[in-house]
Design an enzyme around this catalytic site. Structure first.
Site, short mmCIF file in Angstrom:
data_model
loop_
_atom_site.label_atom_id
_atom_site.label_comp_id
_atom_site.label_asym_id
_atom_site.label_seq_id
_atom_site.Cartn_x
_atom_site.Cartn_y
_atom_site.Cartn_z
N ASP A 152 0.87 -1.18 0.00
CA ASP A 152 0.00 0.00 0.00
C ASP A 152 0.91 1.23 0.00
O ASP A 152 1.53 1.54 1.01
CB ASP A 152 -0.89 0.01 1.25
CG ASP A 152 -1.96 -1.07 1.23
OD1 ASP A 152 -1.75 -2.10 0.56
OD2 ASP A 152 -2.99 -0.90 1.90
N LYS A 215 -6.86 3.26 -3.29
CA LYS A 215 -7.24 3.26 -1.87
C LYS A 215 -7.49 4.69 -1.43
O LYS A 215 -6.75 5.60 -1.80
CB LYS A 215 -6.12 2.61 -1.06
CG LYS A 215 -6.33 2.58 0.45
CD LYS A 215 -5.16 1.87 1.13
CE LYS A 215 -5.22 1.99 2.64
NZ LYS A 215 -4.07 1.32 3.29
N LYS A 251 -10.22 0.24 -2.33
CA LYS A 251 -10.11 0.00 -0.90
C LYS A 251 -10.40 1.27 -0.13
O LYS A 251 -9.55 2.15 -0.03
CB LYS A 251 -8.72 -0.52 -0.54
CG LYS A 251 -8.53 -0.76 0.97
CD LYS A 251 -7.13 -1.27 1.29
CE LYS A 251 -6.88 -1.33 2.79
NZ LYS A 251 -5.53 -1.85 3.12
#
Length: 315
Positions: A152, A215, A251
């Protein structure tokens, strides 16, 4: 209804081409986006469908600990919970992944061995991203070498907001290459992007650069994963798939704490991107406290009573 994506993906990756592409995307009707998100958040789910939706939400959780006080013991305990969320009920699915800092990846990988649960690691000088590129790449390579199956990364929001799209694009491309076989989730930090137009542009930029997921946030900046922001990102991945044939995941992370929050997001996914995205491969929820509430609601549906507040371990 959302406006269809009409801008074409640029053939050349130059500052001029990226700018033309991103500013050629249709603008977001902020009032309309907020109204649609609000409307979808009021949809009711029947009891039988709710039970399945709760299990689906559990399987989509990236169970997360990102604190300066994290210890190997805390990470091992989190991994045990990820693999067996409710020790009294083995029908509860395991979570999607465990998300930790790079220095805790090896601990999590060992604790999860044989469970089928992947380890996600925040890298690239999370959460601010203020570090030289060589540091960001070293951070990523170390996490992957230690066994992370997902990275991430945070984008350079300063570069994005100043219009240096090429720099952001090149950083994502470089981190994606450093990931090897690991999937790359690109954190936009939408609370700092200010407008939904910027959220749409940043989503398309991340996908154009090869991100496997977009995300919302680090969870360290407010507001984080709001429904209008998630709606715009879901529209972006839907439109990217229509234009390129490639599916990219979404996400939301930060502020999703209750079963109601999770189910609202699942409705949003189904009604915006489509049921193909209702899988942990394409939708994750970054959370720490959410899992306990999902387990409590699951128990209530099956037994008619809520368990006590100390029934589940506290993350």
């Amino acid at each position: 209804m959302p406006v269809p994506h009409t801008a074409s993906v640029p053939e050349a990756t130059t500052d001029r081409a990226l700018r033309a592409y991103l500013h050629g995307l249709p603008g977001v009707d902020e009032v309309g986006a907020r109204a649609r998100a609000q409307d979808l958040s009021t949809r009711s789910i029947k009891t039988t469908a709710k039970a399945r939706a709760i299990d689906l939400a559990v399987s989509m959780v990236d169970l997360t600990t990102l604190e300066g006080a994290d210890t190997p013991g805390k990470v091992r305990a989190l991994c045990a919970k990820a693999a067996l969320p409710d020790p009294t009920d083995r029908t509860v699915p395991h979570v999607g992944a465990v998300c930790v800092y790079p220095d805790m990846v090896a601990v999590a990988v060992e604790a999860l061995r044989g469970t089928g649960i992947g380890v996600a690691s925040v890298a690239t000088a999370f959460p601010a991203g203020r570090a030289p590129m060589e540091v960001k790449l070293a951070d990523t390579r170390r996490a992957v070498a230690d066994g992370a199956s997902e990275i991430d990364m945070v984008i350079d929001r300063g570069a994005f907001l100043s219009g240096d799209y090429l720099k952001v694009h090149e950083e994502i491309v470089a981190v994606k290459e450093a990931c090897g076989d690991a999937h790359l989730k690109v954190i936009l930090e939408t609370g700092e992007l200010v407008t939904l137009d910027n959220v749409r542009r940043a989503s398309h930029l991340a996908m154009r650069a090869g991100g496997d997921f977009v995300k919302t946030s680090t969870g360290k900046v407010s507001p984080a994963a709001t429904l209008p922001v998630t709606l715009v990102m879901l529209e972006a991945v839907r439109d990217h798939h229509a234009a390129t044939g490639r599916r990219v995941g979404v996400k939301p992370a930060g502020g999703i704490r209750t079963t109601k929050d999770a189910l609202r997001n699942l409705v949003l996914v189904n009604e915006t991107a489509g049921p193909e995205w209702l899988t942990p491969d394409l939708f994750r929820i970054g959370a720490s406290s959410l899992l306990n509430d999902l387990l409590m609601q699951r128990t209530r549906l099956s037994t008619g009573t809520y368990p006590g507040p100390d029934y589940y371990t506290q993350d």
